[in-house]
Design a protein around this motif. Structure first.
Motif, PDB file in Angstrom:
ATOM      1  N   ALA A  38       0.864  -1.190   0.000  1.00  0.00           N
ATOM      2  CA  ALA A  38       0.000   0.000   0.000  1.00  0.00           C
ATOM      3  C   ALA A  38       0.887   1.223   0.000  1.00  0.00           C
ATOM      4  O   ALA A  38       1.868   1.282   0.751  1.00  0.00           O
ATOM      5  N   ASP A  39       0.561   2.169  -0.858  1.00  0.00           N
ATOM      6  CA  ASP A  39       1.336   3.416  -0.921  1.00  0.00           C
ATOM      7  C   ASP A  39       0.460   4.466  -1.606  1.00  0.00           C
ATOM      8  O   ASP A  39      -0.123   4.186  -2.657  1.00  0.00           O
ATOM      9  N   PRO A  40       0.368   5.672  -1.035  1.00  0.00           N
ATOM     10  CA  PRO A  40      -0.486   6.701  -1.659  1.00  0.00           C
ATOM     11  C   PRO A  40       0.088   7.241  -2.970  1.00  0.00           C
ATOM     12  O   PRO A  40      -0.641   7.883  -3.732  1.00  0.00           O
ATOM     13  N   PRO A  78       7.004   6.736   6.314  1.00  0.00           N
ATOM     14  CA  PRO A  78       7.699   7.732   7.141  1.00  0.00           C
ATOM     15  C   PRO A  78       7.333   7.524   8.627  1.00  0.00           C
ATOM     16  O   PRO A  78       6.240   7.036   8.956  1.00  0.00           O
ATOM     17  N   ASN A  79       8.262   7.942   9.491  1.00  0.00           N
ATOM     18  CA  ASN A  79       8.165   7.642  10.936  1.00  0.00           C
ATOM     19  C   ASN A  79       6.827   7.987  11.582  1.00  0.00           C
ATOM     20  O   ASN A  79       6.305   7.239  12.400  1.00  0.00           O
ATOM     21  N   LYS A  80       6.298   9.139  11.232  1.00  0.00           N
ATOM     22  CA  LYS A  80       5.101   9.619  11.928  1.00  0.00           C
ATOM     23  C   LYS A  80       3.896   8.709  11.692  1.00  0.00           C
ATOM     24  O   LYS A  80       2.964   8.686  12.485  1.00  0.00           O
ATOM     25  N   ASP A 167      11.363  14.611   1.904  1.00  0.00           N
ATOM     26  CA  ASP A 167      10.452  15.094   2.950  1.00  0.00           C
ATOM     27  C   ASP A 167      10.354  14.104   4.109  1.00  0.00           C
ATOM     28  O   ASP A 167      10.186  14.505   5.267  1.00  0.00           O
ATOM     29  N   THR A 168      10.418  12.807   3.799  1.00  0.00           N
ATOM     30  CA  THR A 168      10.342  11.754   4.821  1.00  0.00           C
ATOM     31  C   THR A 168      11.304  12.037   5.983  1.00  0.00           C
ATOM     32  O   THR A 168      11.046  11.650   7.112  1.00  0.00           O
ATOM     33  N   PHE A 169      12.407  12.724   5.705  1.00  0.00           N
ATOM     34  CA  PHE A 169      13.442  12.927   6.726  1.00  0.00           C
ATOM     35  C   PHE A 169      13.597  14.376   7.188  1.00  0.00           C
ATOM     36  O   PHE A 169      14.140  14.615   8.257  1.00  0.00           O
TER      37      PHE A 169
HETATM   38  N1  NAD Z   1      16.902   0.620   8.501  1.00  0.00           N
HETATM   39  C1  NAD Z   1      17.393   1.389   7.564  1.00  0.00           C
HETATM   40  O1  NAD Z   1      18.520   1.192   7.106  1.00  0.00           O
HETATM   41  C2  NAD Z   1      16.545   2.473   6.991  1.00  0.00           C
HETATM   42  C3  NAD Z   1      17.004   3.225   5.899  1.00  0.00           C
HETATM   43  C4  NAD Z   1      16.165   4.200   5.360  1.00  0.00           C
HETATM   44  C5  NAD Z   1      14.918   4.426   5.914  1.00  0.00           C
HETATM   45  N2  NAD Z   1      14.518   3.693   7.001  1.00  0.00           N
HETATM   46  C6  NAD Z   1      13.185   3.916   7.599  1.00  0.00           C
HETATM   47  O2  NAD Z   1      12.196   3.428   6.684  1.00  0.00           O
HETATM   48  C7  NAD Z   1      11.051   4.276   6.693  1.00  0.00           C
HETATM   49  C8  NAD Z   1      10.816   4.755   5.257  1.00  0.00           C
HETATM   50  O3  NAD Z   1      11.968   5.405   4.770  1.00  0.00           O
HETATM   51  P1  NAD Z   1      12.313   5.425   3.201  1.00  0.00           P
HETATM   52  O4  NAD Z   1      13.738   5.819   3.091  1.00  0.00           O
HETATM   53  O5  NAD Z   1      11.865   4.188   2.551  1.00  0.00           O
HETATM   54  O6  NAD Z   1      11.403   6.665   2.775  1.00  0.00           O
HETATM   55  P2  NAD Z   1      10.733   6.950   1.350  1.00  0.00           P
HETATM   56  O7  NAD Z   1      10.297   8.348   1.399  1.00  0.00           O
HETATM   57  O8  NAD Z   1      11.664   6.508   0.266  1.00  0.00           O
HETATM   58  O9  NAD Z   1       9.483   5.961   1.316  1.00  0.00           O
HETATM   59  C9  NAD Z   1       8.364   6.104   2.133  1.00  0.00           C
HETATM   60  C10 NAD Z   1       7.171   5.614   1.362  1.00  0.00           C
HETATM   61  O10 NAD Z   1       6.032   5.642   2.223  1.00  0.00           O
HETATM   62  C11 NAD Z   1       4.940   6.076   1.441  1.00  0.00           C
HETATM   63  N3  NAD Z   1       3.860   6.568   2.313  1.00  0.00           N
HETATM   64  C12 NAD Z   1       3.642   7.840   2.772  1.00  0.00           C
HETATM   65  N4  NAD Z   1       2.497   7.869   3.474  1.00  0.00           N
HETATM   66  C13 NAD Z   1       1.973   6.616   3.455  1.00  0.00           C
HETATM   67  C14 NAD Z   1       0.808   6.024   3.988  1.00  0.00           C
HETATM   68  N5  NAD Z   1      -0.084   6.735   4.703  1.00  0.00           N
HETATM   69  N6  NAD Z   1       0.579   4.712   3.757  1.00  0.00           N
HETATM   70  C15 NAD Z   1       1.454   3.980   3.040  1.00  0.00           C
HETATM   71  N7  NAD Z   1       2.578   4.485   2.513  1.00  0.00           N
HETATM   72  C16 NAD Z   1       2.846   5.784   2.726  1.00  0.00           C
HETATM   73  C17 NAD Z   1       5.521   7.137   0.518  1.00  0.00           C
HETATM   74  O11 NAD Z   1       4.698   7.382  -0.609  1.00  0.00           O
HETATM   75  C18 NAD Z   1       6.831   6.487   0.140  1.00  0.00           C
HETATM   76  O12 NAD Z   1       6.725   5.693  -1.029  1.00  0.00           O
HETATM   77  C19 NAD Z   1      11.357   5.391   7.683  1.00  0.00           C
HETATM   78  O13 NAD Z   1      10.790   5.051   8.909  1.00  0.00           O
HETATM   79  C20 NAD Z   1      12.866   5.392   7.814  1.00  0.00           C
HETATM   80  O14 NAD Z   1      13.324   5.818   9.073  1.00  0.00           O
HETATM   81  C21 NAD Z   1      15.298   2.726   7.510  1.00  0.00           C
END
Ligand code: NAD
Length: 352
Positions: A38-40, A78-80, A167-169
């Motif tokens: 699921a992803d918006p 994203p974390n929130k 924006d995620t970060f």
């Molecule tokens: N462990 C690690 O090495 C590591 C590395 C990077 C990120 N992270 C963590 O992973 C998470 C995501 O980071 P990322 O780098 O993949 O970010 P990203 O921005 O690349 O991906 C996040 C995804 O979540 C989607 N999203 C936003 N709102 C949503 C919702 N309501 N429902 C479903 N999907 C939604 C976005 O569209 C996007 O595709 C964060 O919590 C981050 O801290 C961990």
């Protein structure tokens, strides 16, 4: 679960980490299938359909939760958004693996733990650094008493010019915080685990934004929106534990330091000291201090994200306790939250 005995996984948030690390980790397991995401973002959903051949692709995570056969939800938003997705997934009787930081406040994590217990479903934070080969080896040395009592640690997650430009970060409304939540959580979780997870006594700290708003500072991961940037770029905390030990945590996306990155922890023990990830051990023996180098490079490798997923799945399948205990993650999040609170109030935060 499918009729053929395969466990079904749904991934919520199919961005960077889900595609690079989680999906390949699940794919390696012969009795697992990632059946839905699921992803918006429409762009992301198209990638999931066309490049990953995911069977069910949704714009809203609640639609995934309606598929009864799905056993596990992997939260990569994203974390929130971790909190609502984790709670709803547990309430839908799914086991949950959630990216770090599992929540952005102690209250959120407490609620997650309560719900996982009530629903009798596994919950684990994806702290992949516990699953690197050097972490696994060092933990064996520590648990077998090679360092004696660890009384102090220096945990650094310092990047010279690596600011994740998305924006995620950088937007607090999505991330909940800056490098403290993004990379501080990794090194704090690891160090805290090495130290044996003692009870927290107090937290004091600062969070600052010194470089990230400046237009003359550039990162190696591209340009970010200086106007939107509303999290810290530097944080440091001093944490005292009830057993008398203490820890210093420092992290940054943009630090004026000599090396590209200092992602390390140094453990000070009564019988020896060790540095992660290098595995350099200093040990007092027969009246002399020795330097011992652990040849960690010689050990076989499974990428740590894949290892974390393999171990989590084994716990689901065999109904075992997960190795990253949610109660440990709760303490980690409380310490990070404590640094933000202490920075805001200017006071040391004493825990009950
Ligand atoms: N462990 C690690 O090495 C590591 C590395 C990077 C990120 N992270 C963590 O992973 C998470 C995501 O980071 P990322 O780098 O993949 O970010 P990203 O921005 O690349 O991906 C996040 C995804 O979540 C989607 N999203 C936003 N709102 C949503 C919702 N309501 N429902 C479903 N999907 C939604 C976005 O569209 C996007 O595709 C964060 O919590 C981050 O801290 C961990």
């Amino acid at each position: 679960m499918m009729k053929n005995g395969k466990y079904l996984v749904g991934i919520v948030g199919f961005g960077g980490i889900a595609r690079i690390a989680h999906y390949p980790g699940w794919k390696k397991l012969s009795d697992v299938e990632v059946i839905a995401i699921a992803d918006p973002s429409e762009e992301v959903r198209n990638i999931a359909k066309n490049q990953f051949n995911i069977k069910y692709v949704f714009d809203d995570y609640k639609k995934i939760l309606k598929i009864d056969e799905i056993d596990i939800i992997d939260v990569c938003t994203p974390n929130k958004l971790h909190y609502p997705v984790v709670i709803d997934s547990l309430k839908s009787k799914k086991h949950v693996l959630c990216e770090k930081p599992i929540g952005i406040s102690g209250k959120e994590v407490e609620e997650m733990i309560k719900t996982s217990k009530m629903e009798k479903r596994k919950l684990m934070a994806a702290q992949h650094m516990r699953f690197t080969k050097s972490s696994i080896v060092l933990k064996k040395y520590i648990d077998n008493g090679e360092l004696g009592q660890i009384y102090f640690s220096i945990a650094n997650a310092l990047r010279r010019r690596y600011l994740p430009a998305r924006d995620t970060f950088i937007d607090k409304n999505l991330s909940g915080g800056g490098p403290l939540f993004d990379i501080g959580v990794h090194i704090l979780d690891l160090t805290y685990w090495f130290m044996g997870c003692p009870k927290v006594y107090s937290v004091t700290g600062i969070t600052l934004t010194k470089l990230a708003k400046r237009k003359d500072i550039h990162g190696l991961w591209g340009e970010w929106d200086r106007e939107k940037y509303n999290v810290e770029d530097f944080a440091s905390g001093f944490i005292k534990f009830k057993d008398g030990s203490a820890l210093n945590l420092t992290c940054s996306f943009l630090a004026n330091i000599e090396q590209m990155e200092d992602f390390s922890t140094t453990l000070f023990g009564t019988e020896g000291g060790i540095k992660w990830p290098s595995g350099k051990l200093a040990k007092e023996k027969y009246g002399v201090l020795q330097n011992i180098e652990l040849m960690i490079d010689l050990l076989p490798d499974n990428p740590p994200h894949h290892e974390e997923i393999r171990v989590f799945f084994e716990c689901v399948k065999e109904d075992k306790e997960v190795p990253v205990k949610p109660e440990e993650s709760l303490e980690v999040i409380k310490m990070l939250e404590g640094i933000y609170i202490s920075s805001e109030t200017g006071k040391e935060l004493i825990f009950k």
